[in-house]
Design an enzyme around this catalytic site. Sequence first.
Site, PDB file in Angstrom:
ATOM      1  N   GLY A  51      -4.473  -9.875   2.813  1.00  0.00           N
ATOM      2  CA  GLY A  51      -5.187  -8.736   2.252  1.00  0.00           C
ATOM      3  C   GLY A  51      -5.791  -9.134   0.918  1.00  0.00           C
ATOM      4  O   GLY A  51      -5.273 -10.045   0.243  1.00  0.00           O
ATOM      5  N   GLN A  56      -9.137  -7.654  -7.423  1.00  0.00           N
ATOM      6  CA  GLN A  56      -8.592  -9.009  -7.502  1.00  0.00           C
ATOM      7  C   GLN A  56      -9.679 -10.073  -7.648  1.00  0.00           C
ATOM      8  O   GLN A  56      -9.380 -11.232  -7.936  1.00  0.00           O
ATOM      9  CB  GLN A  56      -7.763  -9.325  -6.252  1.00  0.00           C
ATOM     10  CG  GLN A  56      -6.464  -8.559  -6.191  1.00  0.00           C
ATOM     11  CD  GLN A  56      -5.666  -8.985  -4.979  1.00  0.00           C
ATOM     12  OE1 GLN A  56      -5.876  -8.473  -3.887  1.00  0.00           O
ATOM     13  NE2 GLN A  56      -4.753  -9.935  -5.161  1.00  0.00           N
ATOM     14  N   LEU A 101      -1.958 -12.742  -4.172  1.00  0.00           N
ATOM     15  CA  LEU A 101      -2.811 -13.848  -4.609  1.00  0.00           C
ATOM     16  C   LEU A 101      -3.025 -13.837  -6.128  1.00  0.00           C
ATOM     17  O   LEU A 101      -3.304 -14.877  -6.713  1.00  0.00           O
ATOM     18  CB  LEU A 101      -4.166 -13.802  -3.896  1.00  0.00           C
ATOM     19  CG  LEU A 101      -4.146 -14.113  -2.393  1.00  0.00           C
ATOM     20  CD1 LEU A 101      -5.530 -13.887  -1.790  1.00  0.00           C
ATOM     21  CD2 LEU A 101      -3.686 -15.535  -2.120  1.00  0.00           C
TER      22      LEU A 101
HETATM   23 NI    NI Z   1      -1.943  -8.277  -4.139  1.00  0.00          NI
END
Ligand code: NI
Length: 187
Positions: A51, A56, A101
């Site tokens: 995901g 991000q 991540l």
């Molecule tokens: Ni995350």
Amino acid sequence: MKKQKPNNLHIRLYGDKTLREIAKPVIEFTNEIKNFIDDLTFTMYEKDGVGLAAPQVGKSLRIFVVDPFWFNEEGKKNPLVLVNPEFKELRGEIESEEGCLSLPRIFESVQRAKTVIIEALNEKGKKVRYEADGLFSRALQHEYDHLDGILFIDKIPKLKLLFLKKRLHDLQRTTDENGRNIGELSL
Ligand code: NI
């Protein structure tokens, strides 16, 4: 105009200010937004993620992509894009390990709802609805949190967070004076 090849975007790490902002809803499905969704999806697979949320990669918009099963379905890709998502139901409780991540090499157990129903728009602006369980449910909740500036480490016990202090400090140190962090792979 259709873009030829999607871009592999930089992942913002812990410390980046975009990760802590409340993301804004998407108002219109412009070509820019469509290209961005292609880039976001491409980047998720390039980084071996299940995901990836827009904040991000430094874009404060309510968009995320998930594909919780591609690594165990012989690499068959089935990305689900969720724009302006909204949970309709959250049922039960279950604890399991998560990673992110934006928090490389940190894995902790997080309590989440077991089953969820979510509604959103897909990459074409069409309404979609999913009932999810297991890893799918967990991925939806984790990615949704990114849209509200929440990271999974916010949901772990204080004592565990204390053990991560040095690691988090090291990650945070790679953020520049503008609060931008483009991901130091050496960390
Ligand atoms: Ni995350």
